[in-house]
Enzyme design. Sequence first.
Site, PDB file in Angstrom:
ATOM      1  N   GLU A 116       0.897  -1.166   0.000  1.00  0.00           N
ATOM      2  CA  GLU A 116       0.000   0.000   0.000  1.00  0.00           C
ATOM      3  C   GLU A 116       0.932   1.211   0.000  1.00  0.00           C
ATOM      4  O   GLU A 116       1.396   1.645   1.039  1.00  0.00           O
ATOM      5  CB  GLU A 116      -0.915  -0.046   1.224  1.00  0.00           C
ATOM      6  CG  GLU A 116      -2.139   0.819   1.043  1.00  0.00           C
ATOM      7  CD  GLU A 116      -1.870   2.279   1.306  1.00  0.00           C
ATOM      8  OE1 GLU A 116      -1.227   2.939   0.448  1.00  0.00           O
ATOM      9  OE2 GLU A 116      -2.303   2.754   2.365  1.00  0.00           O
ATOM     10  N   GLU A 125       4.720  11.244  -2.092  1.00  0.00           N
ATOM     11  CA  GLU A 125       5.497  10.305  -1.273  1.00  0.00           C
ATOM     12  C   GLU A 125       6.484   9.500  -2.090  1.00  0.00           C
ATOM     13  O   GLU A 125       7.430   8.944  -1.548  1.00  0.00           O
ATOM     14  CB  GLU A 125       4.633   9.264  -0.549  1.00  0.00           C
ATOM     15  CG  GLU A 125       4.192   9.659   0.789  1.00  0.00           C
ATOM     16  CD  GLU A 125       3.384   8.565   1.429  1.00  0.00           C
ATOM     17  OE1 GLU A 125       3.928   7.487   1.707  1.00  0.00           O
ATOM     18  OE2 GLU A 125       2.202   8.820   1.668  1.00  0.00           O
TER      19      GLU A 125
HETATM   20  N1  SAH Z   1       1.193  -1.894   4.694  1.00  0.00           N
HETATM   21  C1  SAH Z   1       0.780  -1.068   5.807  1.00  0.00           C
HETATM   22  C2  SAH Z   1       1.502   0.267   5.833  1.00  0.00           C
HETATM   23  C3  SAH Z   1       1.326   1.126   4.600  1.00  0.00           C
HETATM   24  S1  SAH Z   1       2.069   2.719   4.752  1.00  0.00           S
HETATM   25  C4  SAH Z   1      -0.713  -0.871   5.742  1.00  0.00           C
HETATM   26  O1  SAH Z   1      -1.299  -1.135   4.696  1.00  0.00           O
HETATM   27  O2  SAH Z   1      -1.307  -0.427   6.724  1.00  0.00           O
HETATM   28  C5  SAH Z   1       3.607   2.498   3.942  1.00  0.00           C
HETATM   29  C6  SAH Z   1       4.668   1.849   4.821  1.00  0.00           C
HETATM   30  O3  SAH Z   1       5.780   1.574   3.989  1.00  0.00           O
HETATM   31  C7  SAH Z   1       5.194   2.738   5.952  1.00  0.00           C
HETATM   32  O4  SAH Z   1       5.162   2.004   7.152  1.00  0.00           O
HETATM   33  C8  SAH Z   1       6.623   3.078   5.544  1.00  0.00           C
HETATM   34  O5  SAH Z   1       7.524   3.201   6.639  1.00  0.00           O
HETATM   35  C9  SAH Z   1       6.983   1.870   4.666  1.00  0.00           C
HETATM   36  N2  SAH Z   1       7.976   2.129   3.613  1.00  0.00           N
HETATM   37  C10 SAH Z   1       7.950   3.130   2.703  1.00  0.00           C
HETATM   38  N3  SAH Z   1       8.989   3.018   1.856  1.00  0.00           N
HETATM   39  C11 SAH Z   1       9.686   1.906   2.228  1.00  0.00           C
HETATM   40  C12 SAH Z   1      10.878   1.302   1.749  1.00  0.00           C
HETATM   41  N4  SAH Z   1      11.548   1.815   0.732  1.00  0.00           N
HETATM   42  N5  SAH Z   1      11.334   0.178   2.367  1.00  0.00           N
HETATM   43  C13 SAH Z   1      10.649  -0.335   3.445  1.00  0.00           C
HETATM   44  N6  SAH Z   1       9.529   0.224   3.958  1.00  0.00           N
HETATM   45  C14 SAH Z   1       9.045   1.335   3.358  1.00  0.00           C
END
Ligand code: SAH
Length: 349
Positions: A116, A125
């Site tokens: 997501e 983002e």
């Molecule tokens: N999958 C969860 C969180 C979605 S928000 C849900 O659906 O509720 C996006 C998440 O991705 C955040 O926690 C952020 O810290 C993580 N994230 C973003 N870019 C990332 C990257 N390059 N590597 C690992 N985690 C990442």
Amino acid sequence: METNELNYFESYEDIEIHELMLRDSPRNEAYRKAIVANKDYIQNKIVLDVGSGTGILSVLCAQAGASKVYAVEASNYAAVTKEVAAENKFEDIIEVINKRIEDTELPEKVDIIVSEWMGFYLLHEGMLDSVIYARDQFLKPDGCLFPQVAKIYAAPCSMPSMFEFWDNVHGISMQSVGKISRLFKSLKPEICVINSDDVLCDPKLVRSFDLKTIQIKDLNDIQLIDIAVASKEGTYQGFCLWFDVEFPNFVNKTESPIILSTSPNDQPTHWKQSVVILPQEIEVEEGTPIAFEVKLTRCEDNIRRYNIEFALLDPNEIEHPMGCDCFMTKCIVAKVFVQNQSENTEIST
Ligand code: SAH
């Protein structure tokens, strides 16, 4: 990690952001439905959850029968994914990796990437870059992504709740203040819920992305020049952007795809809609052509942000781009350049 990146992941250590997402029921329901509908496909498959956060998507995939889920999360919320996995008795299936996906090594290729990653107007983002990296690095050639297609839409709209206020502030007409407010608001996109009745035209597709093939460079400059036709009379005050994403459907191929929509016509999500406010409003009649150019350009100093440039065009001066390869001239009537730099737009998913 550079400062922008540190700030980005630190902002995901805020419980309120995760709670906002977990309470967004259209969001969760679309992922849940898509995963449950594909249960027979997910059975015994290897899944990679890019940015697992609190672990909701990893658990859904484990419940659907995945043999292994790699849950990669860069922020400290990785520890929470681990606890949630254990709380749901999936500690043997879900392996949590507390790293950026770009710094992760996996012992095997995966069948499915679930993530997501969407932000305001889809691209804010810049997390889609990380999903593309994960796809290129870890997805088997015949693997798939949940979601697999993403589309950005746009439509002119009116925003009565924002502007009618100034007509009567406790009995006093304050349109002069309203004008200043309008100019100020036209400098950055407004994140708000637009009532479906206030959308003035049928939506225009700005861009459709197939996540299986898209490249990072395709996300740097997105542009649409088009003419929308007002489907009702109204006051044209803003230009509204939103997105939807589509999930694959491997089990019931005849059924229509499961879609997570952030359209004004659907139940509001935490993404709401992103609106470029026009510096001046325009009255339109049913049938009035509304010509526009919209450009989303990735900021050079922060790849997680975009500048949104919006121009009102003279409909008589542009040729309709659909179905012809003729040269297009454009006459700019007014232009709004939105610096996408407000604090409240730091993150959104
Ligand atoms: N999958 C969860 C969180 C979605 S928000 C849900 O659906 O509720 C996006 C998440 O991705 C955040 O926690 C952020 O810290 C993580 N994230 C973003 N870019 C990332 C990257 N390059 N590597 C690992 N985690 C990442």
